[in-house]
Design a protein around this motif. Structure first.
Motif, short mmCIF file in Angstrom:
data_model
loop_
_atom_site.label_atom_id
_atom_site.label_comp_id
_atom_site.label_asym_id
_atom_site.label_seq_id
_atom_site.Cartn_x
_atom_site.Cartn_y
_atom_site.Cartn_z
N LEU A 11 0.81 -1.21 0.00
CA LEU A 11 0.00 0.00 0.00
C LEU A 11 0.85 1.27 0.00
CD1 LEU A 11 -2.99 -1.03 2.27
CD2 LEU A 11 -2.96 -0.75 -0.20
N GLU A 12 2.13 1.14 0.37
CA GLU A 12 3.00 2.31 0.28
C GLU A 12 3.19 2.69 -1.19
OE1 GLU A 12 6.65 1.74 2.41
OE2 GLU A 12 5.63 1.49 4.32
N ALA A 14 0.96 2.13 -3.50
CA ALA A 14 -0.33 2.72 -3.87
C ALA A 14 -0.45 4.15 -3.36
CB ALA A 14 -1.47 1.86 -3.33
N LEU A 15 0.14 4.40 -2.21
CA LEU A 15 0.12 5.74 -1.65
C LEU A 15 0.84 6.73 -2.57
CD1 LEU A 15 -0.69 7.53 0.76
CD2 LEU A 15 1.49 6.94 1.80
N ALA A 18 -1.41 7.59 -5.32
CA ALA A 18 -2.71 8.13 -4.89
C ALA A 18 -3.10 9.42 -5.61
CB ALA A 18 -2.73 8.33 -3.38
N LEU A 58 -8.89 2.96 -3.27
CA LEU A 58 -8.76 4.13 -2.40
C LEU A 58 -9.30 3.85 -0.99
CD1 LEU A 58 -9.60 6.98 -4.92
CD2 LEU A 58 -7.39 6.56 -3.82
N SER A 60 -9.19 0.90 0.55
CA SER A 60 -8.15 0.11 1.21
C SER A 60 -6.99 1.01 1.65
CB SER A 60 -7.62 -0.97 0.28
OG SER A 60 -8.62 -1.88 -0.05
N LEU A 61 -6.63 1.91 0.76
CA LEU A 61 -5.54 2.84 1.06
C LEU A 61 -5.91 3.76 2.23
CD1 LEU A 61 -2.74 3.75 0.21
CD2 LEU A 61 -3.82 5.28 -1.45
N TRP A 64 -5.53 1.85 5.50
CA TRP A 64 -4.12 1.68 5.82
C TRP A 64 -3.50 2.99 6.29
CZ3 TRP A 64 0.31 3.76 3.54
CH2 TRP A 64 1.51 3.20 3.99
N ALA A 65 -3.80 4.08 5.56
CA ALA A 65 -3.21 5.38 5.90
C ALA A 65 -3.70 5.86 7.26
CB ALA A 65 -3.55 6.41 4.82
N TRP A 75 -1.17 11.37 1.73
CA TRP A 75 -2.59 11.06 1.90
C TRP A 75 -3.34 12.29 2.43
CZ3 TRP A 75 -5.78 7.96 -0.14
CH2 TRP A 75 -7.05 7.77 0.40
#
Length: 140
Positions: A11-12, A14-15, A18, A58, A60-61, A64-65, A75
């Motif tokens: 997910l990092e 994906a961040l 973003a 988004l 899921s992100l 996580w964030a 984020w």
């Protein structure tokens, strides 16, 4: 890119992507609105798969964030754009609902169904009020 520069968590990565995902979501919501305005259901349906995929990613992100301490700056910087996307999504939902109500009303009118209440109404004297379609019953 060296090993130390690579993200530790999927997910990092994906961040880092973003901002592009949020911008694409905004574009899709605009396209969706335009399709709804002209009632182009084919274009509307074609957009849905990509929109849903972006929304799931988004979401899921976001989970996580939110669990990170502190919340990643990348984020936090997307929050205003995400709020605007939320407003655009709600606008599209309202437009779609209004169009569905119009179609339902048209179908009811074509089928001869009345939109009058199905309950008996009483006048000031306590007598059963006359409804427009009930006059035939009075004559019989």
């Amino acid at each position: 890119m060296s090993r130390s520069d690579e993200p530790d968590h999927p997910l990092e990565a994906a961040l880092l992507a973003a901002p592009e995902a949020v911008a694409r979501l905004s574009e899709i919501l605009s396209l969706e609105f335009e399709a709804l305005k002209i009632r182009d259901l084919t274009a509307f349906e074609a957009i849905q798969e990509e929109k849903n995929s972006l929304l799931q990613g988004l979401a899921s992100l976001a989970e996580w964030a939110a669990a990170q301490t502190p919340t990643p700056t990348v984020w936090q910087q997307q929050q205003e754009s995400l709020q605007q996307s939320k407003q655009d999504h709600l606008r599209n939902i309202q437009l779609l609902q209004r169009q569905l109500e119009a179609v339902k009303g048209t179908l009811q009118a074509l089928q001869g169904e009345s939109s009058a209440p199905a309950v008996d109404l009483y006048d000031r004297m306590g007598q059963l009020a006359r409804r427009p379609g009930a006059w035939g019953y009075q004559l019989a």
